[in-house]
Design a protein around this motif. Structure first.
Motif, PDB file in Angstrom:
ATOM      1  N   SER A 122      17.820  72.844  44.719  1.00  0.00           N
ATOM      2  CA  SER A 122      17.681  71.754  43.749  1.00  0.00           C
ATOM      3  C   SER A 122      18.045  72.190  42.333  1.00  0.00           C
ATOM      4  O   SER A 122      18.531  71.385  41.535  1.00  0.00           O
ATOM      5  N   GLN A 123      17.828  73.458  42.023  1.00  0.00           N
ATOM      6  CA  GLN A 123      18.117  73.953  40.676  1.00  0.00           C
ATOM      7  C   GLN A 123      19.609  73.900  40.345  1.00  0.00           C
ATOM      8  O   GLN A 123      19.997  73.766  39.180  1.00  0.00           O
ATOM      9  N   PHE A 124      20.447  73.987  41.384  1.00  0.00           N
ATOM     10  CA  PHE A 124      21.893  74.056  41.159  1.00  0.00           C
ATOM     11  C   PHE A 124      22.637  72.812  41.640  1.00  0.00           C
ATOM     12  O   PHE A 124      23.688  72.469  41.101  1.00  0.00           O
ATOM     13  N   GLY A 142      11.176  70.907  43.327  1.00  0.00           N
ATOM     14  CA  GLY A 142      12.424  71.473  42.810  1.00  0.00           C
ATOM     15  C   GLY A 142      13.077  70.625  41.739  1.00  0.00           C
ATOM     16  O   GLY A 142      14.036  71.054  41.091  1.00  0.00           O
ATOM     17  N   GLY A 143      12.564  69.396  41.516  1.00  0.00           N
ATOM     18  CA  GLY A 143      13.059  68.582  40.403  1.00  0.00           C
ATOM     19  C   GLY A 143      12.660  69.139  39.052  1.00  0.00           C
ATOM     20  O   GLY A 143      13.220  68.769  38.019  1.00  0.00           O
ATOM     21  N   LEU A 144      11.679  70.066  39.043  1.00  0.00           N
ATOM     22  CA  LEU A 144      11.350  70.830  37.838  1.00  0.00           C
ATOM     23  C   LEU A 144      12.313  72.010  37.741  1.00  0.00           C
ATOM     24  O   LEU A 144      12.918  72.409  38.725  1.00  0.00           O
ATOM     25  N   GLY A 145      12.419  72.574  36.556  1.00  0.00           N
ATOM     26  CA  GLY A 145      13.289  73.739  36.383  1.00  0.00           C
ATOM     27  C   GLY A 145      14.467  73.405  35.502  1.00  0.00           C
ATOM     28  O   GLY A 145      14.299  72.971  34.348  1.00  0.00           O
ATOM     29  N   ILE A 200      19.564  69.939  35.530  1.00  0.00           N
ATOM     30  CA  ILE A 200      20.234  69.200  36.595  1.00  0.00           C
ATOM     31  C   ILE A 200      19.425  69.189  37.889  1.00  0.00           C
ATOM     32  O   ILE A 200      19.844  68.585  38.874  1.00  0.00           O
ATOM     33  N   ALA A 201      18.258  69.837  37.902  1.00  0.00           N
ATOM     34  CA  ALA A 201      17.435  69.833  39.115  1.00  0.00           C
ATOM     35  C   ALA A 201      17.065  68.404  39.498  1.00  0.00           C
ATOM     36  O   ALA A 201      16.995  68.060  40.682  1.00  0.00           O
ATOM     37  N   SER A 202      16.823  67.564  38.516  1.00  0.00           N
ATOM     38  CA  SER A 202      16.663  66.119  38.718  1.00  0.00           C
ATOM     39  C   SER A 202      17.572  65.442  37.704  1.00  0.00           C
ATOM     40  O   SER A 202      17.417  65.650  36.501  1.00  0.00           O
ATOM     41  N   MET A 203      18.510  64.645  38.194  1.00  0.00           N
ATOM     42  CA  MET A 203      19.469  64.031  37.280  1.00  0.00           C
ATOM     43  C   MET A 203      18.801  63.068  36.304  1.00  0.00           C
ATOM     44  O   MET A 203      19.368  62.731  35.265  1.00  0.00           O
TER      45      MET A 203
END
Length: 365
Positions: free
Chosen positions: A284-286, A313-316, A319-322
């Motif tokens: 998710s990070q990438f 994984g939307g944290l970080g 772009i982990a969460s658009m």
């Protein structure tokens, strides 16, 4: 060539999905059965309902009514976080941020107050709130259908991470200093009650369809029919590129599902709950958590671990969460000189949350 470059910049995930589907089709014959039309139907239906609720400015009206009752900075921050957090569960994290971040920026101008921190907290609230429900974000919608979750089994998985996430948000909120303020935002016209009740009813109908209580196709037909009768132009404003993106990933996943490489990954990296969780978290990070969820779902039967991995994984990274990119663009457009500081603060809060929430969930696995 310039048009192609511009389109790639606007829709990079769509382009990647279509390329993956096309290339993989040379190695495996694609089948129409790979595309989950139930997911596409409910996604389209929810987008139509949300577009109408945005049009009548229901969320804006509700937020202004609540904010005008605030008499301190902490109350203001609490209301902004609460409306973002709760609304993201039903209208997606993207819509929540597109609605309430501009409102926060208006408040900042009115009070001559820097809203950087609160907008970052709003972004966290949207991403953490949306992970608690199936319609909260596209990856949940997909995973809910792909793994045939029930409402009970889904909420059982997400309940503990939800409590930990809410505690983290409240910790950040009450860490800041409080002060007295007087806020008087211009009142908005209350949405027509008949139209509001109609579309709130359609929203509940579609949430019921997500939870397998109603037929998804009938929910779409009813929703599209009502929207067409109210304002047929709304049918043209839907983000159809998201539907094509989903279809591209469906074809790609179906094409590669029987390849030797997938079998190897299933037996090694994705063969355990811990391995699946960490892979979802890292991917998710990438890749961002929506494509990560769709790509990894074809590699593992560890549904709960993947659901947790791509949501936390939307944290970080940004772009982990658009949805996080939406907040950044809105803030940077108003305060271009502060964009770099915003990114640093954003990464601090997000990676701290990833470490605390992600670490706690890993040990609970």
């Amino acid at each position: 060539m310039q048009k192609i470059k511009n389109y790639w910049r606007r829709e990079p995930v769509l382009c990647i999905a279509v390329i993956l589907a096309a290339v993989s089709s040379f190695y495996s014959r694609p089948q129409l059965a790979y595309i989950d039309f139930d997911v596409l139907a409910i996604l389209l239906s929810l987008m139509l309902v949300v577009a109408e609720l945005k049009e009548i400015r229901f969320l804006d009206w509700l937020a202004v009514e609540l904010l005008n009752k605030c008499r301190s900075k902490r109350q203001l921050e609490l209301v902004l976080l609460a409306v973002t957090y709760v609304s993201s569960m039903f209208v997606t994290n993207d819509v929540a941020l597109l609605t309430f971040v501009p409102l926060a920026l208006v408040i900042g101008k009115t009070l001559k107050m820097d809203m950087e921190r609160i907008i970052i907290l709003q972004t966290l609230a949207a991403n953490l709130g949306s992970m608690l429900t199936p319609p909260g974000n596209p990856q949940n919608l997909f995973l809910y259908a792909h793994y045939a979750y029930t409402a009970g089994s889904f909420f059982a998985v997400m309940a503990v991470p939800g409590i930990i996430s809410l505690a983290y948000l409240l910790l950040l909120l009450f860490h800041g200093k409080d002060s007295v303020l007087k806020l008087e935002l211009p009142k908005l016209q209350q949405p027509p009650k008949g139209i509001l009740l109609l579309f709130l009813g359609l929203l509940l109908l579609n949430i019921g369809a997500v939870l397998h209580w109603f037929d998804k196709l009938w929910a779409l037909l009813l929703t599209a029919g009502v929207v067409a009768l109210c304002d047929w132009r709304r049918l043209r404003e839907v983000d159809y590129s998201l539907l094509v993106t989903f279809a591209g990933f469906f074809v790609f996943i179906g094409n590669i599902s029987h390849s030797p490489a997938v079998s190897y990954l299933q037996q090694s990296l994705m063969g355990s709950a811990a391995g699946t969780y960490l892979t979802g978290l890292l991917a998710s990070q990438f890749l961002s958590n929506v494509p990560a969820a769709m790509l990894l779902a074809g590699l593992t039967k560890e549904a709960d671990a993947l659901l947790l991995g791509v949501n936390i994984g939307g944290l970080g990274t940004m772009i982990a969460s658009m949805a996080s990119v939406i907040s950044y663009k809105l803030y940077a457009a108003e305060h271009p000189s502060q964009a770099g500081k915003y990114v640093r603060t954003f990464l601090y809060y997000n990676f701290l949350g990833l470490l605390l929430i992600g670490g706690a969930v890993y040990f609970l696995l």
